[in-house]
Design a protein around this motif. Structure first.
Motif, short mmCIF file in Angstrom:
data_model
loop_
_atom_site.label_atom_id
_atom_site.label_comp_id
_atom_site.label_asym_id
_atom_site.label_seq_id
_atom_site.Cartn_x
_atom_site.Cartn_y
_atom_site.Cartn_z
N GLU A 105 51.75 65.10 3.89
CA GLU A 105 51.03 64.40 4.94
C GLU A 105 51.97 63.87 6.03
O GLU A 105 52.90 63.11 5.74
CB GLU A 105 50.26 63.23 4.32
CG GLU A 105 49.47 62.41 5.29
CD GLU A 105 48.79 61.23 4.61
OE1 GLU A 105 47.70 60.86 5.07
OE2 GLU A 105 49.34 60.68 3.62
N LEU A 106 51.73 64.26 7.26
CA LEU A 106 52.49 63.74 8.40
C LEU A 106 51.97 62.34 8.72
O LEU A 106 50.79 62.15 8.98
CB LEU A 106 52.31 64.66 9.61
CG LEU A 106 53.04 64.27 10.89
CD1 LEU A 106 54.56 64.30 10.68
CD2 LEU A 106 52.64 65.19 12.03
N VAL A 107 52.88 61.34 8.67
CA VAL A 107 52.46 59.96 8.91
C VAL A 107 52.94 59.43 10.26
O VAL A 107 52.39 58.45 10.78
CB VAL A 107 52.90 59.01 7.77
CG1 VAL A 107 52.24 59.40 6.46
CG2 VAL A 107 54.40 58.95 7.64
N LEU A 108 53.96 60.05 10.83
CA LEU A 108 54.48 59.62 12.12
C LEU A 108 55.15 60.79 12.81
O LEU A 108 55.79 61.62 12.17
CB LEU A 108 55.51 58.50 11.94
CG LEU A 108 56.16 57.98 13.22
CD1 LEU A 108 56.19 56.47 13.24
CD2 LEU A 108 57.55 58.55 13.39
N GLU A 109 54.99 60.85 14.14
CA GLU A 109 55.74 61.83 14.93
C GLU A 109 56.16 61.17 16.23
O GLU A 109 55.52 60.23 16.70
CB GLU A 109 54.92 63.09 15.19
CG GLU A 109 53.69 62.88 16.05
CD GLU A 109 52.91 64.16 16.27
OE1 GLU A 109 53.40 65.25 15.91
OE2 GLU A 109 51.80 64.07 16.82
N GLY A 110 57.25 61.64 16.78
CA GLY A 110 57.73 61.07 18.02
C GLY A 110 59.06 61.66 18.42
O GLY A 110 59.46 62.73 17.95
N SER A 111 59.76 60.94 19.28
CA SER A 111 61.07 61.40 19.73
C SER A 111 61.89 60.24 20.26
O SER A 111 61.35 59.20 20.66
CB SER A 111 60.91 62.46 20.83
OG SER A 111 60.31 61.89 21.98
N ASN A 112 63.19 60.44 20.24
CA ASN A 112 64.16 59.55 20.87
C ASN A 112 64.94 60.37 21.88
O ASN A 112 65.41 61.46 21.55
CB ASN A 112 65.16 58.97 19.87
CG ASN A 112 64.67 57.72 19.18
OD1 ASN A 112 63.70 57.11 19.58
ND2 ASN A 112 65.37 57.34 18.12
N ARG A 113 65.05 59.86 23.09
CA ARG A 113 65.93 60.48 24.09
C ARG A 113 67.19 59.65 24.14
O ARG A 113 67.16 58.44 24.36
CB ARG A 113 65.29 60.54 25.47
CG ARG A 113 66.17 61.27 26.50
CD ARG A 113 65.48 61.47 27.83
NE ARG A 113 65.08 60.22 28.45
CZ ARG A 113 65.86 59.48 29.25
NH1 ARG A 113 67.09 59.86 29.53
NH2 ARG A 113 65.40 58.36 29.76
N TYR A 114 68.31 60.31 23.89
CA TYR A 114 69.62 59.67 23.90
C TYR A 114 70.35 60.08 25.17
O TYR A 114 70.21 61.20 25.64
CB TYR A 114 70.46 60.12 22.70
CG TYR A 114 69.87 59.73 21.38
CD1 TYR A 114 70.24 58.54 20.74
CD2 TYR A 114 68.94 60.55 20.74
CE1 TYR A 114 69.70 58.19 19.51
CE2 TYR A 114 68.40 60.20 19.51
CZ TYR A 114 68.78 59.03 18.90
OH TYR A 114 68.25 58.69 17.70
N VAL A 115 71.16 59.17 25.69
CA VAL A 115 72.03 59.47 26.82
C VAL A 115 73.46 59.41 26.31
O VAL A 115 73.83 58.50 25.56
CB VAL A 115 71.81 58.45 27.97
CG1 VAL A 115 72.82 58.67 29.08
CG2 VAL A 115 70.40 58.55 28.50
N TRP A 116 74.24 60.40 26.71
CA TRP A 116 75.66 60.42 26.37
C TRP A 116 76.38 59.43 27.27
O TRP A 116 76.18 59.42 28.49
CB TRP A 116 76.24 61.81 26.57
CG TRP A 116 75.66 62.81 25.64
CD1 TRP A 116 74.68 63.72 25.92
CD2 TRP A 116 76.02 63.02 24.29
NE1 TRP A 116 74.41 64.48 24.80
CE2 TRP A 116 75.22 64.08 23.78
CE3 TRP A 116 76.94 62.42 23.42
CZ2 TRP A 116 75.32 64.53 22.48
CZ3 TRP A 116 77.04 62.89 22.12
CH2 TRP A 116 76.23 63.92 21.67
N VAL A 117 77.21 58.59 26.69
CA VAL A 117 78.00 57.62 27.46
C VAL A 117 79.45 57.68 27.01
O VAL A 117 79.74 58.08 25.87
CB VAL A 117 77.47 56.17 27.30
CG1 VAL A 117 76.08 56.02 27.89
CG2 VAL A 117 77.51 55.73 25.84
N ASP A 118 80.35 57.30 27.92
CA ASP A 118 81.75 57.20 27.51
C ASP A 118 81.92 55.89 26.74
O ASP A 118 81.19 54.92 26.97
CB ASP A 118 82.71 57.30 28.70
CG ASP A 118 82.65 56.10 29.62
OD1 ASP A 118 83.19 55.04 29.23
OD2 ASP A 118 82.05 56.22 30.71
#
Length: 144
Positions: A105-118
């Motif tokens: 059973e799928l209980v959660l779906e989503g995404s994270n967008r990450y930014v590359w930083v120095d």
């Protein structure tokens, strides 16, 4: 949101702990992001071989945007699997799909967008070619 066509690069099992639940006995919503963050450390190990591979090269990833859809409530002692997939590899960003299952059973779906930083000024930067190559390799291996 996470795209079902993207295969998971990492799957991390976990058991819901009592203190992660709210007064209604349901996992408090912010804990799902903590689960995704824990899985991100597994992602680093799978993709880069260690959790500090990228920081040793002077770059890091910071969350710039999150989107989650809560599909089913989870409770104390539920056995979950947190899966992360590579949704997009950009020049200065990376999107990881997040899917959490309880059994089938799928209980959660989503995404994270990450930014590359120095790691010095924490300003957006491009990751090295070796980092991008390892991400492409992991994404392709997951879909093979």
């Amino acid at each position: 949101m996470a795209d079902q066509d993207h295969a998971p690069v990492v799957r991390m099992p976990l058991t819901v702990r009592y203190h992660e639940c709210d007064q209604q006995g349901i996992v408090f919503n912010a804990n799902y992001l903590a689960y995704a963050d824990m899985a991100a450390f597994e992602f680093y190990k799978v993709v880069f071989g260690s959790t500090n591979y990228i920081t040793d090269r002077g770059v890091d990833m910071v969350v710039a945007e999150t989107g989650l859809r809560y599909l089913r409530p989870c409770r104390f002692e539920d056995e979950l699997v947190v899966s992360l997939s590579i949704e997009h590899i950009g020049t200065t960003s990376l999107v990881l799909g997040i899917r959490i299952h309880r059994g089938a059973e799928l209980v959660l779906e989503g995404s994270n967008r990450y930014v590359w930083v120095d790691t010095t000024a924490y300003r957006p930067t491009r990751p090295g070619d070796d980092i991008r190559d390892l991400l492409v390799k992991a994404r392709d291996a997951a879909t093979a």
